[in-house]
Scaffold this motif. Sequence first.
Motif, short mmCIF file in Angstrom:
data_model
loop_
_atom_site.label_atom_id
_atom_site.label_comp_id
_atom_site.label_asym_id
_atom_site.label_seq_id
_atom_site.Cartn_x
_atom_site.Cartn_y
_atom_site.Cartn_z
N SER A 24 79.26 76.84 117.66
CA SER A 24 79.59 77.83 118.67
C SER A 24 80.96 78.43 118.45
O SER A 24 81.93 77.71 118.21
N ALA A 25 81.02 79.75 118.56
CA ALA A 25 82.31 80.43 118.64
C ALA A 25 82.69 80.49 120.12
O ALA A 25 81.87 80.78 120.97
N ILE A 26 83.94 80.14 120.41
CA ILE A 26 84.40 80.11 121.80
C ILE A 26 85.43 81.22 121.98
O ILE A 26 86.38 81.33 121.21
N ARG A 27 85.22 82.03 123.00
CA ARG A 27 86.09 83.20 123.21
C ARG A 27 86.63 83.24 124.63
O ARG A 27 86.19 82.48 125.49
N TYR A 28 87.53 84.20 124.86
CA TYR A 28 87.96 84.52 126.22
C TYR A 28 86.72 84.77 127.08
O TYR A 28 85.78 85.38 126.58
N LEU A 43 86.11 78.41 116.36
CA LEU A 43 84.85 77.69 116.21
C LEU A 43 85.13 76.31 116.79
O LEU A 43 86.14 75.69 116.45
N ARG A 44 84.25 75.88 117.65
CA ARG A 44 84.45 74.56 118.25
C ARG A 44 83.45 73.63 117.61
O ARG A 44 82.30 73.56 118.02
N LEU A 45 83.93 72.90 116.58
CA LEU A 45 83.06 71.92 115.93
C LEU A 45 82.90 70.73 116.85
O LEU A 45 83.89 70.21 117.37
N ALA A 46 81.69 70.29 117.03
CA ALA A 46 81.46 69.07 117.80
C ALA A 46 80.63 68.13 116.94
O ALA A 46 79.57 68.51 116.44
#
Length: 391
Positions: free
Chosen positions: A347-351, A361-364
């Motif tokens: 997932s790309a995380i944005r405002y 990019l939020r690697l989990a």
Amino acid sequence: MMNDKWERMDREIEQLKSDNLFRSMTVFDSPQTSQVKVEGQKQHLFSSNSYLDLCCEPKIKEYIRQILEEYGSGSGGSRLTTGTTRIHVELEETIARFKKREAALVFNTGYMANVGILSALAGKGDLIYSDELNHASIIDGCRLSKADLVIYRHNDMGDLEEKIKAHPGRNGVIVSDGVFSMDGDIVDLPGLVDLADRYGLLSMIDEAHATGVIGATGRGTEEYYEMEGSVDVLMGTLSKAVGGEGGFVCGSRTLIDYLINKARSFIFSTSLSPATIAADIQGIRVITEQPQRVQKLQENICYCCAALNSRGIKAESETAIIPIIIGDEGRAMKVMKLLKERGYYISAIRYPTVARGSARLRLALMSSHTREDLDGLADALKECMTLAENE
Ligand SMILES: *Cc1c(COP(=O)(O)O)cnc(C)c1O
């Protein structure tokens, strides 16, 4: 002339689209494990909060089936009317034992727990000290409470103390994520607990991304610091590493009795269904009985950061969340798209989830990712980041 009641929404949607901030949902055609099917395509999943990959665990599914047979589908009432079964109580006892506390209380979601707890513990004239990067559910709880809100700099105990000193003698709560949900860093618990105790404030920690992840046996932030029992209000969710659904809070008997009587999101909502409660109980049991899952996750975190660093990508984390900062929203979306084409779903995380211009990019990570998965991810990330940069 008649007002066009949809005009404003259409305009805002267009604006979101032109700012690269429009969001939509991705449909998965498979259960949540490290390999998923998304829009007909096989993908390696690197953005799940199911850190211990428990959603398909046979022992958990078996227990859900058993409880479903015994108790049926819906719970039929709120907890204070007809919605408390023996297994609801058993779940709360299980959580209290797991977190080494006198008592626990289950809410329908972590979001509802934060909203209910904060609005019960603080009211008009009280203070809530909240880290600037706290989760949205904490922010909403603060707003609902009508207490005066004091935001302190991220994990900065010096700034927090200065702000506490500016409001002498007032009742209040200090609240922080244990593991921050978009940055993956860990709260300065010794500092926070010390300030709370010295100034007579309640300490509250949100364990959403800490439970099942940090501490030698996955018991979270207190175990990580070897400070068990030190937090006044220990809150968390059952929807992430535990693999089920629901929010919880644990602490003293006084705290729990108070919340049962005051937390409106607890009082005025139908309790979780028995099958969900079964998933939660068995999820915690599996974590307790199989600490090697937590150890494997922690090894994966180390291995993944090293694999990324060796390819020149900055990555540092002690938790399952490894943020890869891209900056520009459009470019973050581009990297996400390129990765997806190569079979990596991240997932790309944005405002507004993170500040403008700090898209990431939020690697989990999951305990079930293999070394091969992690090396493959690092290679793909390197390639896609380079491609997006040179565009
Ligand atoms: C996910 C999350 C919540 C909300 O929990 P849900 O059970 O998903 O509603 C609360 N706090 C933090 C820090 C979270 O990441």
